[in-house]
Design an enzyme around this catalytic site. Structure first.
Site, PDB file in Angstrom:
ATOM      1  N   LYS A  81      85.235 -61.711 -36.036  1.00 47.77           N
ATOM      2  CA  LYS A  81      85.693 -62.435 -37.141  1.00 47.77           C
ATOM      3  C   LYS A  81      86.782 -61.730 -38.006  1.00 47.77           C
ATOM      4  O   LYS A  81      87.239 -60.256 -38.333  1.00 47.77           O
ATOM      5  CB  LYS A  81      84.322 -62.100 -38.065  1.00 47.77           C
ATOM      6  CG  LYS A  81      83.956 -63.387 -38.931  1.00 47.77           C
ATOM      7  CD  LYS A  81      83.746 -64.024 -38.168  1.00 47.77           C
ATOM      8  CE  LYS A  81      82.532 -65.269 -38.947  1.00 47.77           C
ATOM      9  NZ  LYS A  81      82.290 -66.710 -38.474  1.00 47.77           N
ATOM     10  N   GLY A 183      68.148 -79.685 -44.458  1.00 43.93           N
ATOM     11  CA  GLY A 183      69.280 -79.300 -44.047  1.00 43.93           C
ATOM     12  C   GLY A 183      69.956 -80.431 -43.212  1.00 43.93           C
ATOM     13  O   GLY A 183      69.570 -80.092 -41.895  1.00 43.93           O
TER      14      GLY A 183
HETATM   15  P1  NAD Z   1      77.240 -78.557 -43.597  1.00 52.82           P
HETATM   16  O1  NAD Z   1      77.519 -77.958 -44.689  1.00 52.82           O
HETATM   17  O2  NAD Z   1      77.857 -80.013 -42.638  1.00 52.82           O
HETATM   18  O3  NAD Z   1      75.144 -79.206 -43.403  1.00 52.82           O
HETATM   19  C1  NAD Z   1      74.687 -78.504 -44.993  1.00 52.82           C
HETATM   20  C2  NAD Z   1      73.764 -79.256 -45.205  1.00 52.82           C
HETATM   21  O4  NAD Z   1      72.283 -78.654 -45.851  1.00 52.82           O
HETATM   22  C3  NAD Z   1      73.972 -79.673 -46.182  1.00 52.82           C
HETATM   23  O5  NAD Z   1      73.564 -81.633 -46.229  1.00 52.82           O
HETATM   24  C4  NAD Z   1      73.710 -79.406 -47.230  1.00 52.82           C
HETATM   25  O6  NAD Z   1      73.489 -80.437 -48.823  1.00 52.82           O
HETATM   26  C5  NAD Z   1      72.156 -78.974 -46.709  1.00 52.82           C
HETATM   27  N1  NAD Z   1      71.497 -78.365 -47.971  1.00 52.82           N
HETATM   28  C6  NAD Z   1      72.304 -76.837 -48.761  1.00 52.82           C
HETATM   29  N2  NAD Z   1      71.384 -76.414 -49.348  1.00 52.82           N
HETATM   30  C7  NAD Z   1      70.142 -76.733 -49.392  1.00 52.82           C
HETATM   31  C8  NAD Z   1      68.555 -76.101 -50.104  1.00 52.82           C
HETATM   32  N3  NAD Z   1      68.805 -75.575 -50.747  1.00 52.82           N
HETATM   33  N4  NAD Z   1      67.439 -77.437 -49.103  1.00 52.82           N
HETATM   34  C9  NAD Z   1      68.326 -78.563 -48.751  1.00 52.82           C
HETATM   35  N5  NAD Z   1      69.471 -78.963 -48.042  1.00 52.82           N
HETATM   36  C10 NAD Z   1      70.404 -78.241 -48.714  1.00 52.82           C
HETATM   37  O7  NAD Z   1      76.931 -77.358 -42.585  1.00 52.82           O
HETATM   38  P2  NAD Z   1      76.630 -77.067 -41.276  1.00 52.82           P
HETATM   39  O8  NAD Z   1      78.158 -77.238 -40.373  1.00 52.82           O
HETATM   40  O9  NAD Z   1      75.787 -78.334 -40.999  1.00 52.82           O
HETATM   41  O10 NAD Z   1      75.669 -75.679 -41.002  1.00 52.82           O
HETATM   42  C11 NAD Z   1      73.851 -76.438 -41.708  1.00 52.82           C
HETATM   43  C12 NAD Z   1      73.941 -74.077 -40.594  1.00 52.82           C
HETATM   44  O11 NAD Z   1      74.169 -73.959 -39.092  1.00 52.82           O
HETATM   45  C13 NAD Z   1      74.746 -73.467 -41.174  1.00 52.82           C
HETATM   46  O12 NAD Z   1      73.913 -71.846 -42.313  1.00 52.82           O
HETATM   47  C14 NAD Z   1      75.343 -73.026 -40.848  1.00 52.82           C
HETATM   48  O13 NAD Z   1      76.086 -71.322 -41.176  1.00 52.82           O
HETATM   49  C15 NAD Z   1      75.084 -73.225 -39.076  1.00 52.82           C
HETATM   50  N6  NAD Z   1      76.235 -73.293 -37.806  1.00 52.82           N
HETATM   51  C16 NAD Z   1      76.578 -73.885 -37.838  1.00 52.82           C
HETATM   52  C17 NAD Z   1      77.065 -74.374 -36.460  1.00 52.82           C
HETATM   53  C18 NAD Z   1      78.211 -75.550 -36.645  1.00 52.82           C
HETATM   54  O14 NAD Z   1      78.877 -75.793 -35.234  1.00 52.82           O
HETATM   55  N7  NAD Z   1      78.083 -76.683 -37.536  1.00 52.82           N
HETATM   56  C19 NAD Z   1      77.373 -73.629 -36.233  1.00 52.82           C
HETATM   57  C20 NAD Z   1      76.499 -72.810 -36.387  1.00 52.82           C
HETATM   58  C21 NAD Z   1      75.605 -72.319 -37.339  1.00 52.82           C
END
Ligand code: NAD
Length: 355
Positions: A81, A183
């Site tokens: 990382k 989310g």
């Molecule tokens: P994103 O920013 O596209 O989506 C996150 C969503 O969560 C947003 O729509 C936001 O408004 C919502 N949110 C924030 N706080 C909230 C709450 N208190 N209650 C309800 N909704 C809330 O991010 P993402 O890429 O979809 O990632 C989501 C999670 O998955 C993160 O924890 C990220 O670390 C993890 N993750 C993502 C990936 C990836 O490929 N994008 C891979 C592994 C893990």
């Protein structure tokens, strides 16, 4: 100043590289936790840390997490990382990204980078002008592997939820199975769309009220307020927003049989996996179920490194192994009365030669 190897998050990391480039103002920390299985792979975070020590802690903690995630995903990659320490205004310049690319190149492939919080696909394209050890680059849309990892993460979580339903509810039929999705961004929105196609009953929550309402209308889902999703009575709770949402208080109030979602670090602390287990709630360890994105990123990189091109089909074939891995964890968990998160950690430690 205390030596970094006395930090509580230091776990025999094989390399911690500090980059300082006065000309561009770049300060970065590149950590490789384990290279036992291959080059340390993991994204670059661009973040302002009022105390730089927190940046070091993030690099140490997150690179260790990547060792476990990559190992459990069956990838020939170790865990790494990078953290770029941004100023308060989060000034990001082409010169800074170029200097970062040079630093990654200087490590000769011991660390492979990609996007993380604060770093876009365009930033990675800039970094790729200076180093070959980069992934998560745009694709032409011709079926070749790469691009936005979000849909691949969603696909793995969708398969993982189905595996959990099969394991706990003893059915392959998702019709009417009630999934509460916290989310509905890139990952959670994708999971909801895939589940809707299978006829699952969906309850959605997001702090972006308009977006979640529009998605719910499209999918025929219900919407609840963000503070109501964790207590919604359902079969599966799928956390896809924030980390550290499962603590003593929230676990006591859960109204679900299964927790299976993509948010990183869902357990507020390690012992909370045991609290879920004692409540009889089946937990899919987050770094196992959400590996679809890193599987895509790693497959893209490994093929390009070897002068080949991988396809979306190659990526999906690896993602489709996630359900079997989860089933293996749950079986071992039930056989020896240990919570699934602890079983997963043990399996990962064994794979990276640290058991
Ligand atoms: P994103 O920013 O596209 O989506 C996150 C969503 O969560 C947003 O729509 C936001 O408004 C919502 N949110 C924030 N706080 C909230 C709450 N208190 N209650 C309800 N909704 C809330 O991010 P993402 O890429 O979809 O990632 C989501 C999670 O998955 C993160 O924890 C990220 O670390 C993890 N993750 C993502 C990936 C990836 O490929 N994008 C891979 C592994 C893990």
């Amino acid at each position: 100043m205390t030596a970094f190897w006395t930090e509580p998050d230091f776990d025999d990391h094989e390399m911690v590289h500090v980059v300082r480039d006065r000309a561009s103002g770049l300060t970065a920390i590149i950590a490789v936790h384990s290279a036992h299985l291959g080059p340390g792979a993991g994204g670059t975070r661009f973040w302002h840390y009022p105390d730089p020590k927190d940046g070091l802690r993030d690099a140490l903690r997150l690179s260790r997490g990547m060792s476990y995630k990559n190992a459990m995903a069956g990838l020939p990659m170790g865990g790494g990382k990078a953290v770029i320490l941004a100023d308060e205004e989060r000034t990001k310049t082409p010169e800074m990204l170029a200097a970062f690319g040079d630093a990654v190149e200087g490590l000769g492939g011991r660390y492979v980078t990609a996007e993380d919080v604060g770093i876009s696909e365009a930033d990675m394209v800039a970094v790729s002008k200076r180093t070959a050890h980069v992934s998560g680059l745009p694709v032409a849309g011709d079926g070749s592997a790469g691009g936005d990892p979000g849909p691949f993460t969603s696909y793995g979580i969708y398969l993982g939820i189905k595996a959990a339903v099969q394991h706990r509810l003893k059915t392959d039929d998702m019709t009417g199975v009630h999934v509460a999705v916290q989310g509905t961004g890139s990952v959670g929105g994708g999971v909801a769309r895939l589940l809707a196609k299978d006829g699952a009953r969906l309850t959605l929550a997001d702090i972006h009220a308009d977006g979640v309402k529009a998605l719910a209308e499209k999918l025929g889902a219900e919407v609840v307020a963000p503070d109501a999703i964790l207590t919604t009575q359902c079969d599966v709770l799928s956390p896809n927003a924030l980390g550290a949402i499962l603590d003593d208080k929230t676990i006591a109030a859960l109204n679900t049989k299964i927790v299976a979602g993509g948010a990183n670090n869902q357990l507020a602390r390690a012992g909370h996996g045991g609290v879920l287990f004692d409540r009889g709630i089946l937990y899919a360890p987050d770094y196992v179920i959400n590996a679809g994105g890193i599987i895509s990123v790693a497959t893209e990189y490994l093929a390009r490194r070897d002068g080949k091109q991988a396809s979306v089909g190659d990526v999906n074939a690896l993602i489709e192994k996630i359900p079997a891995r989860l089933a293996q964890i749950w079986q071992a968990s039930e056989a020896d009365g240990t919570s699934p998160d602890v079983v997963a950690d043990r399996m990962a430690q064994e794979l990276i030669g640290r058991s």
